[in-house]
Design an enzyme around this catalytic site. Structure first.
Site, PDB file in Angstrom:
ATOM      1  N   ASP A  86     -10.879  -6.027 -12.663  1.00 24.39           N
ATOM      2  CA  ASP A  86      -9.977  -6.741 -11.892  1.00 24.39           C
ATOM      3  C   ASP A  86     -10.844  -7.996 -11.295  1.00 24.39           C
ATOM      4  OD1 ASP A  86      -7.539  -7.902 -11.160  1.00 24.39           O
ATOM      5  OD2 ASP A  86      -7.396  -6.610  -9.542  1.00 24.39           O
TER       6      ASP A  86
ATOM      7  N   TYR B 163     -10.802 -11.899  -8.785  1.00 28.50           N
ATOM      8  CA  TYR B 163     -10.401 -12.331  -7.675  1.00 28.50           C
ATOM      9  C   TYR B 163     -10.357 -14.041  -7.649  1.00 28.50           C
ATOM     10  CZ  TYR B 163     -10.226 -12.490  -2.395  1.00 28.50           C
ATOM     11  OH  TYR B 163      -9.761 -12.598  -1.138  1.00 28.50           O
TER      12      TYR B 163
ATOM     13  N   HIS C  75      -5.022 -17.777  -3.205  1.00 21.08           N
ATOM     14  CA  HIS C  75      -4.966 -16.309  -2.919  1.00 21.08           C
ATOM     15  C   HIS C  75      -6.154 -15.958  -1.949  1.00 21.08           C
ATOM     16  CE1 HIS C  75      -4.160 -11.910  -2.853  1.00 21.08           C
ATOM     17  NE2 HIS C  75      -5.644 -11.793  -3.329  1.00 21.08           N
TER      18      HIS C  75
ATOM     19  N   ARG D 191      -9.993 -12.722   8.028  1.00 21.32           N
ATOM     20  CA  ARG D 191     -11.235 -13.369   8.941  1.00 21.32           C
ATOM     21  C   ARG D 191     -10.932 -14.616   9.649  1.00 21.32           C
ATOM     22  NH1 ARG D 191     -12.903 -11.846   4.060  1.00 21.32           N
ATOM     23  NH2 ARG D 191     -12.645 -13.993   2.941  1.00 21.32           N
TER      24      ARG D 191
ATOM     25  N   GLU E  23       0.565  -7.162  -6.591  1.00 22.46           N
ATOM     26  CA  GLU E  23      -0.098  -8.227  -6.919  1.00 22.46           C
ATOM     27  C   GLU E  23      -0.014  -8.841  -8.354  1.00 22.46           C
ATOM     28  OE1 GLU E  23      -4.248  -8.218  -4.426  1.00 22.46           O
ATOM     29  OE2 GLU E  23      -4.455  -7.544  -6.479  1.00 22.46           O
TER      30      GLU E  23
ATOM     31  N   GLU F 177      -0.498 -10.689 -11.705  1.00 21.48           N
ATOM     32  CA  GLU F 177      -1.646 -10.992 -12.519  1.00 21.48           C
ATOM     33  C   GLU F 177      -1.277 -11.083 -13.877  1.00 21.48           C
ATOM     34  OE1 GLU F 177      -5.007  -8.702 -11.351  1.00 21.48           O
ATOM     35  OE2 GLU F 177      -4.440  -8.345  -9.171  1.00 21.48           O
TER      36      GLU F 177
ATOM     37  N   ASP G 104      -1.066  -5.397 -10.145  1.00 24.94           N
ATOM     38  CA  ASP G 104      -2.183  -4.529  -9.645  1.00 24.94           C
ATOM     39  C   ASP G 104      -1.676  -4.079  -8.174  1.00 24.94           C
ATOM     40  OD1 ASP G 104      -4.742  -3.255  -9.299  1.00 24.94           O
ATOM     41  OD2 ASP G 104      -5.426  -4.865  -8.276  1.00 24.94           O
TER      42      ASP G 104
ATOM     43  N   ARG H  98      -2.567  -1.817   1.089  1.00 24.18           N
ATOM     44  CA  ARG H  98      -3.460  -2.536   1.899  1.00 24.18           C
ATOM     45  C   ARG H  98      -4.026  -1.760   3.155  1.00 24.18           C
ATOM     46  NH1 ARG H  98      -4.114  -6.686  -1.553  1.00 24.18           N
ATOM     47  NH2 ARG H  98      -2.403  -7.665  -2.164  1.00 24.18           N
TER      48      ARG H  98
ATOM     49  N   GLN I 213      -6.859   0.200   1.695  1.00 22.14           N
ATOM     50  CA  GLN I 213      -7.888  -0.955   1.197  1.00 22.14           C
ATOM     51  C   GLN I 213      -8.814  -1.495   2.385  1.00 22.14           C
ATOM     52  OE1 GLN I 213      -6.247  -4.378  -0.776  1.00 22.14           O
ATOM     53  NE2 GLN I 213      -8.289  -5.275  -1.152  1.00 22.14           N
TER      54      GLN I 213
ATOM     55  N   TYR J 214     -12.817  -0.887   2.018  1.00 22.93           N
ATOM     56  CA  TYR J 214     -13.203  -1.631   1.186  1.00 22.93           C
ATOM     57  C   TYR J 214     -14.761  -2.311   1.495  1.00 22.93           C
ATOM     58  CZ  TYR J 214     -12.745  -6.298   3.613  1.00 22.93           C
ATOM     59  OH  TYR J 214     -12.793  -7.148   4.480  1.00 22.93           O
TER      60      TYR J 214
ATOM     61  N   LYS K  58      -6.473   0.791  -4.616  1.00 26.88           N
ATOM     62  CA  LYS K  58      -6.043   0.200  -5.898  1.00 26.88           C
ATOM     63  C   LYS K  58      -6.025   0.995  -7.024  1.00 26.88           C
ATOM     64  CE  LYS K  58      -6.683  -4.530  -4.861  1.00 26.88           C
ATOM     65  NZ  LYS K  58      -5.947  -5.525  -4.998  1.00 26.88           N
TER      66      LYS K  58
ATOM     67  N   THR L  35      -1.870   0.827 -11.885  1.00 33.02           N
ATOM     68  CA  THR L  35      -2.017  -0.683 -12.343  1.00 33.02           C
ATOM     69  C   THR L  35      -0.947  -0.643 -13.406  1.00 33.02           C
ATOM     70  OG1 THR L  35      -4.185  -1.033 -11.746  1.00 33.02           O
ATOM     71  CG2 THR L  35      -3.292  -2.509 -13.182  1.00 33.02           C
TER      72      THR L  35
ATOM     73  N   THR M 154      -5.009 -11.802  -8.378  1.00 29.96           N
ATOM     74  CA  THR M 154      -3.484 -12.268  -7.771  1.00 29.96           C
ATOM     75  C   THR M 154      -3.466 -13.679  -7.842  1.00 29.96           C
ATOM     76  OG1 THR M 154      -3.558 -10.616  -6.076  1.00 29.96           O
ATOM     77  CG2 THR M 154      -1.935 -12.518  -5.859  1.00 29.96           C
TER      78      THR M 154
ATOM     79  N   GLU N   5       0.170 -12.085   1.407  1.00 27.78           N
ATOM     80  CA  GLU N   5       0.353 -13.342   1.806  1.00 27.78           C
ATOM     81  C   GLU N   5       1.859 -13.938   2.151  1.00 27.78           C
ATOM     82  OE1 GLU N   5      -1.946 -16.187  -1.467  1.00 27.78           O
ATOM     83  OE2 GLU N   5      -1.736 -14.144  -2.367  1.00 27.78           O
TER      84      GLU N   5
END
Length: 415
Positions: free
Chosen positions: A125, A127, A132, A141, A198, A200, A232, A236, A239, A243, A252, A256, A345, A359
């Protein structure tokens, strides 16, 4: 009233002669016999019976491939065979002289059970949506750079779990796991409270490659058989705690979802489009400036409990599927028939073009509740104004299993 002929398609039908996606089905009369089929409107054409019905159209050498219980033998046969079989199927459903022989081979969609259409070898998968990645970076962040310094130089990805790729319609059980917010003194265990989606797009590998031989941008069509939608599912809260530093894992790997239909890559020739402009020069193995347009103009729609949630545009993806494949193999990693790699995503620049609840809600929720159902659909422009359809992906959330004492807090050591 007589049943509608399978050859009579409604105006604007996205599963017409320019689409012809492949799947695997069973019938109530033979529930243990899986067969290859091609979707045509609201019917499924039984490919296993096509060689006998049209021996002058389907090459005898292809009969064994079409009699298989999964797509993998056809996937591994290579692009020349894919094109020959696709041409034979198109002739079967469009040539008037074949109607009498082909009509008995159709089943209505509501009379068959659809299955995972191929045996998944590996799952990767990516990114690859700048929108996104930027949105998520700002959420996670807020005081730092939205994108990591490598993001615009290479397609970031992770190796997923092939064994939990499931076909559309399979219920999604809310996962249990460890969670810890910055305000918590210690991690806790229990059902994910921030279950997300997600939206995808997935790419199914047909022709394998040898170990230590990278697959260049110009070899993309020789290895990728087709395209499907992917959800996917993402926990959260699990994760976020797990992660760092190695990336997604249990948040994850629980499920899927993929479509029951794989639309051939060649069906999207009219939808190829240039990707967004690059901010930096790319290294040669990723530089697609002189090749065919690597993007695909797919229009995706996400629905929650039957109500439209968003419409992410795949044409806005910064990294193309050909670049993803080139990067995935540049270190010499080999491809296997049945490999699946997903885009990551899909999100666009507008508020109604976001591909996940993280999001859409800016990380604040609400997230998915038990009983919620998510459906992804998509289409692309085809020749002469036709629409090229992708099979939908639907999944309903079920409650997490009760693991009893597993969720109890561990004993604390004495100070």
């Amino acid at each position: 009233m007589p049943a509608q002929s399978p050859f009579d398609l409604a105006e604007g039908e996205p599963f017409g002669p320019h689409t012809l996606p492949y799947g695997v089905f069973t019938t109530a009369e033979a529930p243990g016999r899986r067969r290859l089929g091609v979707r045509y409107g609201h019917h499924v054409l039984d490919l296993s019976a096509l060689p006998d019905a049209l021996p002058s159209v389907v090459r005898p050498a292809h009969a064994e491939l079409l009699a298989a219980p999964s797509l993998n033998p056809l996937l591994g046969a290579g692009r020349a065979v894919w094109q020959e079989v696709r041409a034979a199927v198109r002739a079967a459903v469009t040539a008037p002289e074949h109607r009498t022989a082909v009509a008995p081979l159709f089943h209505t969609l509501d009379a068959v059970t659809l299955h995972l259409p191929f045996e998944v070898a590996d799952y990767v998968d990516f990114y690859s949506s700048e929108h996104h990645a930027t949105n998520v970076g700002r959420i996670f962040r807020p005081n730092g750079a939205a994108l990591p310094p490598n993001w615009k130089h290479l397609p970031i990805g992770y190796h997923g779990r092939a064994g939990t790729v499931v076909v559309t319609g399979t219920p999604v059980v809310r996962p249990n796991g460890q969670r810890k917010t910055p305000a918590d003194a210690a991690p806790s265990f229990g059902p994910s409270a921030r279950l997300d989606i997600e939206a995808e797009v997935g790419f199914v590998v047909g022709t394998p490659s040898a170990l230590h031989e990278p697959v260049g941008l110009d070899a993309f069509r020789d290895h990728v058989f087709g395209v499907c939608l992917v959800n996917d599912w993402s926990a959260r809260d699990i994760q976020a705690w797990e992660y760092q530093p190695l990336g997604p894992f249990l948040g994850k790997s629980f499920a899927t979802s993929v479509s029951a239909w794989i639309t051939p890559l060649d069906a999207f020739d009219q939808a190829r489009t240039p990707p967004p402009a690059r901010d930096f020069p790319l290294l040669p193995y990723l530089d697609d400036a002189d090749g065919e347009p690597g993007g695909i103009d797919l229009r995706i729609e996400v629905a929650l409990n039957g109500e439209r949630l968003s419409s992410p545009p795949f044409s806005a993806m910064y990294w193309t599927p050909a670049q993803q494949l080139a990067h995935m193999t540049v270190n010499g990693a080999s491809l296997r028939t049945g490999d699946l790699f997903a885009s990551g995503t899909v999100s666009g620049p507008e508020p109604d073009q976001l591909g996940c609840l993280l999001e859409i809600t800016q990380g604040k929720g609400p997230y998915l509740q038990d009983g919620d159902e998510i459906t992804l659909t998509a289409w692309a422009p085809g020749p002469d104004g036709a629409r090229i359809g992708l099979g939908e992906v639907t999944g309903r959330v079920l409650p997490a299993p009760d693991l009893g004492t597993v969720s109890a807090a561990p004993p604390q050591e004495a100070p």
